[in-house]
Structures are given as structure tokens and as C-alpha cells.
Design a protein around this motif. Structure first.
Motif, mmCIF file in Angstrom:
data_model
loop_
_atom_site.group_PDB
_atom_site.id
_atom_site.type_symbol
_atom_site.label_atom_id
_atom_site.label_comp_id
_atom_site.label_asym_id
_atom_site.label_seq_id
_atom_site.Cartn_x
_atom_site.Cartn_y
_atom_site.Cartn_z
ATOM 1 N N ARG A 124 0.839 -1.212 0.000
ATOM 2 C CA ARG A 124 0.000 0.000 0.000
ATOM 3 C C ARG A 124 0.869 1.256 0.000
ATOM 4 N NH1 ARG A 124 -2.798 -3.598 3.099
ATOM 5 N NH2 ARG A 124 -2.049 -2.773 5.084
ATOM 6 N N GLU A 125 2.002 1.213 0.688
ATOM 7 C CA GLU A 125 2.934 2.345 0.651
ATOM 8 C C GLU A 125 3.503 2.502 -0.761
ATOM 9 O OE1 GLU A 125 5.768 1.468 3.734
ATOM 10 O OE2 GLU A 125 4.294 1.823 5.318
ATOM 11 N N TRP A 126 3.816 1.384 -1.406
ATOM 12 C CA TRP A 126 4.293 1.399 -2.786
ATOM 13 C C TRP A 126 3.239 2.061 -3.679
ATOM 14 C CZ3 TRP A 126 2.119 -0.831 -7.133
ATOM 15 C CH2 TRP A 126 2.920 -0.904 -8.269
ATOM 16 N N LEU A 127 1.975 1.649 -3.520
ATOM 17 C CA LEU A 127 0.899 2.178 -4.352
ATOM 18 C C LEU A 127 0.730 3.685 -4.148
ATOM 19 C CD1 LEU A 127 -1.277 1.473 -6.428
ATOM 20 C CD2 LEU A 127 -2.848 1.115 -4.517
ATOM 21 N N ALA A 128 0.902 4.162 -2.919
ATOM 22 C CA ALA A 128 0.811 5.602 -2.669
ATOM 23 C C ALA A 128 1.874 6.352 -3.477
ATOM 24 C CB ALA A 128 0.968 5.895 -1.178
ATOM 25 N N GLY A 129 3.071 5.790 -3.569
ATOM 26 C CA GLY A 129 4.130 6.393 -4.385
ATOM 27 C C GLY A 129 3.803 6.357 -5.865
ATOM 28 N N VAL A 130 3.216 5.248 -6.331
ATOM 29 C CA VAL A 130 2.796 5.123 -7.727
ATOM 30 C C VAL A 130 1.765 6.204 -8.048
ATOM 31 C CG1 VAL A 130 1.509 3.642 -9.335
ATOM 32 C CG2 VAL A 130 3.352 2.671 -7.934
ATOM 33 N N PHE A 131 0.773 6.359 -7.164
ATOM 34 C CA PHE A 131 -0.253 7.383 -7.378
ATOM 35 C C PHE A 131 0.374 8.774 -7.448
ATOM 36 C CE2 PHE A 131 -4.540 5.396 -5.936
ATOM 37 C CZ PHE A 131 -4.314 4.300 -6.737
ATOM 38 N N MET A 137 2.075 13.668 -13.281
ATOM 39 C CA MET A 137 2.079 13.757 -14.742
ATOM 40 C C MET A 137 0.688 14.045 -15.301
ATOM 41 S SD MET A 137 4.549 10.604 -15.792
ATOM 42 C CE MET A 137 4.006 10.749 -17.479
ATOM 43 N N GLY A 138 -0.301 14.242 -14.432
ATOM 44 C CA GLY A 138 -1.642 14.575 -14.894
ATOM 45 C C GLY A 138 -2.575 13.386 -15.048
ATOM 46 N N TYR A 139 -2.154 12.206 -14.632
ATOM 47 C CA TYR A 139 -3.036 11.044 -14.685
ATOM 48 C C TYR A 139 -4.025 11.091 -13.532
ATOM 49 C CZ TYR A 139 -0.156 8.542 -18.114
ATOM 50 O OH TYR A 139 0.515 8.149 -19.247
ATOM 51 N N ALA A 140 -5.228 10.630 -13.781
ATOM 52 C CA ALA A 140 -6.193 10.351 -12.724
ATOM 53 C C ALA A 140 -6.013 8.875 -12.397
ATOM 54 C CB ALA A 140 -7.614 10.619 -13.190
ATOM 55 N N VAL A 141 -5.889 8.554 -11.115
ATOM 56 C CA VAL A 141 -5.628 7.170 -10.722
ATOM 57 C C VAL A 141 -6.638 6.708 -9.679
ATOM 58 C CG1 VAL A 141 -3.176 7.058 -11.297
ATOM 59 C CG2 VAL A 141 -3.861 7.985 -9.113
ATOM 60 N N TRP A 162 -4.930 -1.247 -9.856
ATOM 61 C CA TRP A 162 -5.032 0.187 -10.079
ATOM 62 C C TRP A 162 -5.140 0.492 -11.572
ATOM 63 C CZ3 TRP A 162 -0.965 2.270 -12.851
ATOM 64 C CH2 TRP A 162 0.240 1.537 -12.862
ATOM 65 N N VAL A 163 -5.680 1.669 -11.853
ATOM 66 C CA VAL A 163 -5.809 2.154 -13.225
ATOM 67 C C VAL A 163 -5.449 3.637 -13.228
ATOM 68 C CG1 VAL A 163 -8.275 2.657 -12.966
ATOM 69 C CG2 VAL A 163 -7.315 2.319 -15.256
ATOM 70 N N ALA A 164 -4.836 4.068 -14.314
ATOM 71 C CA ALA A 164 -4.498 5.483 -14.508
ATOM 72 C C ALA A 164 -4.920 5.885 -15.909
ATOM 73 C CB ALA A 164 -2.993 5.693 -14.316
ATOM 74 N N ASN A 165 -5.515 7.069 -16.010
ATOM 75 C CA ASN A 165 -5.978 7.589 -17.303
ATOM 76 C C ASN A 165 -5.536 9.031 -17.474
ATOM 77 O OD1 ASN A 165 -7.558 5.467 -18.475
ATOM 78 N ND2 ASN A 165 -9.062 5.816 -16.877
ATOM 79 N N THR A 166 -5.197 9.378 -18.712
ATOM 80 C CA THR A 166 -4.941 10.776 -19.048
ATOM 81 C C THR A 166 -6.278 11.488 -19.207
ATOM 82 O OG1 THR A 166 -4.953 10.303 -21.402
ATOM 83 C CG2 THR A 166 -2.797 10.223 -20.288
ATOM 84 N N GLN A 167 -6.262 12.801 -19.230
ATOM 85 C CA GLN A 167 -7.492 13.568 -19.446
ATOM 86 C C GLN A 167 -8.100 13.240 -20.797
ATOM 87 O OE1 GLN A 167 -9.198 15.670 -17.267
ATOM 88 N NE2 GLN A 167 -10.753 15.481 -18.857
ATOM 89 N N GLU A 168 -7.262 13.092 -21.826
ATOM 90 C CA GLU A 168 -7.764 12.773 -23.155
ATOM 91 C C GLU A 168 -8.527 11.450 -23.132
ATOM 92 O OE1 GLU A 168 -4.419 13.421 -22.594
ATOM 93 O OE2 GLU A 168 -4.557 15.517 -23.193
#
Length: 187
Positions: A124-131, A137-141, A162-168
Motif C-alpha cells: 500500500r505504501e508502494w501504491l501511494a508512491g505510484v499514485f 504527470m496529470g493522470y487520474a488514478v 489500479w488504473v491510470a488515465n490521461t485527461q484525453e
């Protein structure tokens, strides 16, 4: 659609090739080099990139979800540094490969990224760093802590997905959502 698979474990590389040949995974190129040796220029023209591909779990899941030819990167970084079953060296473990995965994300700028990690306290600490990295960089996670038993697998392993998306990509998904599905009719 151009698909790239990367894993440096010889058994997984052969397994991926066999699954592709049998038609169980999308046709693509399998690279057995360590992620640290891969340059953005070598992978930038692929539509889908599967890092730490293992035996193809992510591309199989995307096929089941009818993801189609949309661009995506996936990555299940090694969990040993963060697993209670491992040596628990965390960020000091040479198998902590998020910095390399993030380097390629930063350079290739995929519109959507899926990943997973072990759901330990260290995970979970790792994931916080990933987020933090992705949000910078502007990703929504977003993420979810799911147990294997919740998807009909008879053991208690917890995983962080987890998932990350750009605004586009978020704009695109919204357009697709409303053009594909009609609003319910009342009365």
C-alpha cells in the motif's frame, strides 16, 4: 494493432509465445530483456505494451473485458520486495522495478495504464508512491484492494489493482459511454 510483451523469465517468455501461437493472446512481439535495458524509441510505436507480462494475465483480462484495439500499458511489477513472504527489502530491493516502469510511462505517455501489486502494508505504501508519480504527470488514478476469493479463486491472497488515465482518455471514455448506452426511458 501492434502488441508488445516483456518479461525476462525464460519460462514466461516461452509460455507467452505458445499462448500467442495458439491464438489465446493477441499476436505480438515478445521481448525477453530486462525492463532496465528497454528504450522508449524501441516500444513507442506499439498500441499495447504489457510489462512484466508473466503468462499473459493482463492481455487475457483485456480480451475478456472487450477492450479491443484501444491503446493501453499494463504492468504487474515484481511483488517480492513488498510481500510478507519475501525478504521485505521494499524500495531497497533490486527487484523494485517501479522506477523503470515509470521511466517508460513518462517517456511513452500511454493514455491508460493498468497494474497490480501485493496488498501488504508495504504494498500500500508502494501504491501511494505510484499514485503520486502518476498524478504528478496529470493522470487520474484509482485503485482497489481485492481478495482472490472474491473472484472465485480458493485462497486468501489480497491484491491491489489500479488504473491510470490521461485527461484525453477520460474525455474519450465519457464520449463512448454516452454514445453507446442509451438513457433509460420512463413513463
Amino acid at each position: 494493432m501492434k502488441v508488445y510483451y516483456n518479461d525476462n523469465h525464460p519460462y514466461c517468455v516461452e509460455w507467452l509465445k505458445n499462448l500467442i501461437t495458439a491464438g489465446h493472446l493477441p499476436r505480438g512481439d515478445v521481448d525477453n530483456r530486462p525492463i532496465q535495458k528497454i528504450l522508449e524509441s524501441e516500444v513507442s510505436d506499439y498500441d499495447q505494451r504489457h510489462w512484466f507480462a508473466g503468462i499473459g494475465g493482463w492481455p487475457h483480462a483485456l480480451r475478456l473485458a472487450e477492450w479491443g484495439d484501444r491503446p493501453v500499458d499494463t504492468g504487474s511489477c515484481p511483488c517480492q520486495p513488498f510481500s510478507v513472504a519475501g525478504k521485505q527489502k521494499g524500495f531497497n530491493d533490486e527487484r523494485h522495478l517501479w522506477p523503470e516502469f515509470f521511466r517508460l510511462i513518462r517517456e511513452c505517455r500511454p493514455s491508460t495504464i493498468f497494474g497490480e501489486q501485493v496488498a501488504s502494508k508495504a504494498g500500500r505504501e508502494w501504491l501511494a508512491g505510484v499514485f503520486t508519480d502518476l498524478e504528478s504527470m496529470g493522470y487520474a488514478v484509482a485503485g482497489a484492494d481485492l481478495c482472490a476469493a472474491g473472484v472465485s479463486t480458493p485462497h486468501i491472497r489480497q491484491r491491489l489493482y489500479w488504473v491510470a488515465n490521461t485527461q484525453e482518455c477520460r474525455d474519450d471514455i465519457g464520449t463512448q459511454r454516452y454514445s453507446r448506452w442509451e438513457a433509460p426511458q420512463f413513463g
